[in-house]
Write a protein that holds these residues in place. Structure first.
Motif, short mmCIF file in Angstrom:
data_model
loop_
_atom_site.label_atom_id
_atom_site.label_comp_id
_atom_site.label_asym_id
_atom_site.label_seq_id
_atom_site.Cartn_x
_atom_site.Cartn_y
_atom_site.Cartn_z
N LEU A 83 0.81 -1.22 0.00
CA LEU A 83 0.00 0.00 0.00
C LEU A 83 0.85 1.27 0.00
O LEU A 83 0.45 2.28 -0.58
CB LEU A 83 -0.93 0.00 1.22
CG LEU A 83 -2.09 -0.99 1.16
CD1 LEU A 83 -2.81 -1.05 2.51
CD2 LEU A 83 -3.07 -0.62 0.05
N PHE A 84 2.00 1.24 0.66
CA PHE A 84 2.81 2.45 0.77
C PHE A 84 3.89 2.57 -0.30
O PHE A 84 4.59 3.57 -0.36
CB PHE A 84 3.48 2.50 2.15
CG PHE A 84 2.49 2.64 3.28
CD1 PHE A 84 1.69 3.76 3.40
CD2 PHE A 84 2.35 1.63 4.22
CE1 PHE A 84 0.78 3.89 4.43
CE2 PHE A 84 1.44 1.75 5.26
CZ PHE A 84 0.65 2.88 5.36
N ILE A 85 4.03 1.55 -1.15
CA ILE A 85 5.11 1.60 -2.14
C ILE A 85 4.63 1.34 -3.56
O ILE A 85 5.40 1.56 -4.50
CB ILE A 85 6.23 0.59 -1.80
CG1 ILE A 85 5.70 -0.84 -1.79
CG2 ILE A 85 6.89 0.95 -0.48
CD1 ILE A 85 6.81 -1.88 -1.63
N ASP A 86 3.39 0.89 -3.77
CA ASP A 86 2.90 0.63 -5.12
C ASP A 86 1.71 1.54 -5.40
O ASP A 86 0.65 1.39 -4.78
CB ASP A 86 2.48 -0.84 -5.25
CG ASP A 86 2.14 -1.20 -6.70
OD1 ASP A 86 1.07 -0.76 -7.18
OD2 ASP A 86 2.94 -1.89 -7.34
N PRO A 87 1.84 2.51 -6.31
CA PRO A 87 0.76 3.48 -6.55
C PRO A 87 -0.52 2.86 -7.08
O PRO A 87 -1.61 3.37 -6.80
CB PRO A 87 1.38 4.46 -7.55
CG PRO A 87 2.51 3.72 -8.18
CD PRO A 87 3.03 2.79 -7.14
#
Length: 523
Positions: free
Chosen positions: A496-500
């Motif tokens: 969630l925090f690294i893949d847009p």
């Protein structure tokens, strides 16, 4: 064929078999190098296409028909002697031996709660073992790990080491936590012994008084299933005497020969339970390896950073009376594997009245469990017709390679609004949640689920590019105006925090549908 060619073929076979046995399944060295090479081969040669052809080949289809016919015959034979088989089942269950009580090693400090969740403002009773006393603090797992309350020091008390395999520990309650002012969410009671500095974390949930717009469900049954305090969980039994284990194995052999589920495995309620790994980091967006609380924290933190109002419940709270069914959206985390019949009935009723459901993990709704006054018991697998009709997928194969990206199948769906992706594009190429010894090869894997014959009404949005066992990301619009989404893979929340693209998908889902999907900003 020349001798040189024969030798070369033998060497190739040895290497291939070694890969599948040691590297592909268990990630032995050199997993990273071979897995990366394998993915390039898949991308270059469309191996997934040829694998699909193999699965549809006449030989495979004929084997499938024969297996189905055999199962049908077994079912017919069972019906003829059902009354006899049921009597045998009863005798086998009554014959199962019970393990005696014993003394168990106790970490100092340590503790447990009987109620995994309490409503906002209600006191929480805790049973603490602290021979040398302990300091106590409450921390909240929100956008960050934040200290919210410092409690009075806990007086020295050595609790009993006597442990019952049926009822667990019988400690005295010696701590009450006031929760007034604590909003719904994930919390840890941190006990710290002085001067050793030993830390023990007890997770608990504060659930909301009024139903929130978005309700997260902590997979507390899964937490218990993998908790082997006292030497036993749903998978291993190092607790029982050898003769008890041997007798139960023999009884399970009888049940298996009759096509029946194995003996129930019981875990008592009153026992120690920490997170699957000590949560020492202050931020959720760092590399980790978890399929339980640590992975669930990522979901809650993402929602909070996105400005989404939410509340947290437990598996025990998935009932018509808890208020959770008044939420607009119910979200299940990384690994919600163990379900009671009441949980399934509640979710089915929620879907029938137009509820919206997100499964943000893998291996969902796989085992049936039963709760009673003394604890939790594992019964048998949930039938595909019952599980897949709610989740859209089921665990049917081992992911190989263990991690891989998703490939877009239906980019026109509103879940992809604002992502600018097209059919055939890859996304989810890495996740923060993966094995430490493995490179982040992708979000599809670890435990990933596929569509089955019972996935009626579900559409395939994306599929993992794993050679076998890919995650099928699916969606279904329900007759009552709601919907069900399933990522079908445990590492999903870790991206969630690294893949847009994955962040946008989750944001679109949390905001409820196509009318709001494209307008929201990813945090």
């Amino acid at each position: 064929m020349s001798k040189r060619k024969v030798v070369a073929l033998i060497v190739l076979l040895v290497i291939t078999n070694t890969y599948f046995l040691l590297v592909g399944k268990y990630e032995y060295f050199p997993y990273r190098q071979i897995s990366a090479l394998k993915q390039r081969v898949i991308a270059a040669m469309e191996v997934d296409y040829f694998f699909a052809l193999e699965k549809e080949s006449p030989r495979v289809q004929e084997a499938k028909r024969l297996a189905e016919a055999q199962e049908s015959r077994k079912g017919s034979q069972y019906q003829v002697v059902a009354d006899v088989v049921e009597r045998i089942r009863g005798i086998v269950h009554e014959s199962a031996p019970r393990s005696p009580d014993f003394d168990v090693p106790l970490p100092a400090p340590s503790g447990y709660v009987l109620e995994r969740s309490i409503v906002e403002g209600a006191p929480l009773t805790v049973f603490v073992h602290a021979p040398n006393g302990a300091l106590a603090e409450i921390v909240r797992l929100g956008q960050e790990k934040t200290k919210v309350m410092k409690l009075a020091p806990i007086a020295p008390l050595a609790q009993s080491a006597k442990y019952s395999p049926m009822t667990g520990l019988g400690w005295k309650a010696n701590l009450t936590i006031p929760t007034a002012g604590l909003k719904s969410g994930y919390y840890l009671l941190e006990l710290r012994e002085q001067p050793s500095g030993s830390v023990y974390q007890i997770p608990f949930i504060v659930r909301p008084r009024k139903a929130p717009r978005v309700a997260f469900v902590a997979a507390t049954n899964t937490w218990q299933a993998f908790n082997d305090f006292g030497g036993k969980n749903f998978y291993v039994d190092r607790q029982s005497p050898k003769e008890v284990v041997a007798r139960n194995e023999a009884l399970n052999g009888i049940l298996s020969s009759l096509g029946l589920a194995n003996l129930p495995v019981h875990l008592p309620r009153a026992r120690l339970l920490q997170p699957d790994r000590l949560i020492s980091e202050s931020r959720p967006d760092v590399a980790h390896h978890s399929h339980q609380l640590r992975a669930e924290w990522n979901l809650a933190a993402f929602a909070e950073r996105s400005g989404v109002s939410y509340g947290v419940y437990t598996d025990d709270d998935l009932t018509e009376t808890s208020g959770i069914t008044e939420a607009a959206i119910i979200v299940f985390g990384a690994h919600t594997e163990y379900w009671t019949q009441q949980m399934m009935d509640t979710l089915r009723a929620y879907v029938a009245k137009g509820g919206r459901v997100i499964f943000a993990g893998g291996n969902s709704m796989y085992f049936r469990v039963e709760k009673n006054a003394s604890g939790l018991s594992k019964l048998d697998h949930i039938e595909s017709a019952a599980g897949s009709s709610l989740t859209g997928t089921s665990t049917t194969d081992v992911s190989d390679p263990l991690y891989a990206p998703y490939k877009i199948v239906d980019s026109s769906h509103w879940a992809f609004a604002g992502t600018n992706v097209s059919n055939g594009d890859l996304f989810g190429k890495s996740s923060l949640n993966h094995r430490e010894e493995a490179s982040a090869q992708g979000v599809s894997g670890w435990e990933a689920d596929q569509m089955t014959a019972d996935s009626k009404g579900f559409k395939l949005l994306a599929a993992g590019t794993n050679l076998r066992g890919p995650a099928h990301m699916v969606f279904r619009d329900t007759e009552a105006g709601g919907w069900i989404f399933n990522a079908s893979s445990i590492p999903f929340s870790g991206a969630l925090f690294i893949d847009p693209v994955i962040a946008r998908i989750m944001l679109n889902l949390l905001h409820g549908g196509p009318d709001h999907a494209a307008a929201r900003q990813v945090p």
